[in-house]
Design an enzyme around this catalytic site. Sequence first.
Site, mmCIF file in Angstrom:
data_model
loop_
_atom_site.group_PDB
_atom_site.id
_atom_site.type_symbol
_atom_site.label_atom_id
_atom_site.label_comp_id
_atom_site.label_asym_id
_atom_site.label_seq_id
_atom_site.Cartn_x
_atom_site.Cartn_y
_atom_site.Cartn_z
ATOM 1 C CB ILE A 77 -0.928 0.013 1.226
ATOM 2 C CG1 ILE A 77 -1.816 -1.233 1.215
ATOM 3 C CG2 ILE A 77 -1.784 1.271 1.258
ATOM 4 C CD1 ILE A 77 -2.600 -1.445 2.479
ATOM 5 C CB CYS A 78 1.488 3.724 -2.578
ATOM 6 S SG CYS A 78 2.496 5.183 -2.890
ATOM 7 C CG MET A 79 -1.671 4.742 2.219
ATOM 8 S SD MET A 79 -2.816 3.858 3.335
ATOM 9 C CE MET A 79 -2.682 4.854 4.821
#
Length: 306
Positions: free
Chosen positions: A233-235
């Site tokens: 997850i790109c966070m």
Amino acid sequence: MSSRSKERVVTAFRKIFHKSSNNNNNNNNNHNNNINNNNNNDKVDGATGSSPNINNNNNNNNNNNNHDGAAAPSSAGGVAVAGGAVGSSGSSGAAKNAVVRMAAEQAVWDSPGKRRRQDHKVAPTTERQLVAAPDHTIRTRRLMKEYREMERLQAKNDAVFTVELVNDSLFEWHVRLHVIDPDSPLARDMAEMGVPAILLHLSFPDNFPFAPPFMRVVEPHIEKGYVMEGGAICMELLTPRGWASAYTVEAVIMQFAASVVKGQGRIARKPKSTKEFTRRQAEESFRSLVKTHEKYGWVTPALSDG
């Protein structure tokens, strides 16, 4: 009385007085020798613990050397015996003093305080020892608090997500996200394909909450929506740079719900691979995207987008 008789009487008196003065001188010499020997014995006994017999021999030798004539042995013998007794008592007293001193030193050495100081000597520190070990107690307390709060929230009928432990481990969670923005394409895909929830896997490091958890999507296969290869997850929130210890797990999940909708996430109808996402793939993908975003920056959607 004739003059010859007078001379004989005078000569006899001179001999008597001469012997008496010699005896007195010898007695004085013996007394001084005994005093000197006693002082020497105290010094020797304190240093080496010598035997009183040596002192007696020295006294006898000194007495024999100081006396002459036929009457000397009897008087000198008395003095020698007395000197020997004095030397013996002085020597034994010195020996006792030496024993007492040794016992006192041993008592100090064997005292509890001395042993504690010896036992608690600080070992030289190394570079590894200077690195503080993580406090697992803080992590456990924080996760227990978070998990109880999750159970309270999921007790409601309209719970947005539910939580369960993986293999009864407090440090690995499965989170099922049931509610997504109903107007989003992702919500329509879930309804059409009969997907009840998005399954997330969270693992908490040893230094949590001072470091972020690692979160990935397990199923279904989601395209776009800031979901990368392997379910990473790109966070920014999930990176050490964007994390804060005040963040809660609930806030992390709600931020993901907003990000996946903002990024136009869709369920893959024909996934490139039928294999499930793996943690290894997710970790490799996450490290790669973190390097990229550290170079070009991050874009974090608002919570209202979810």
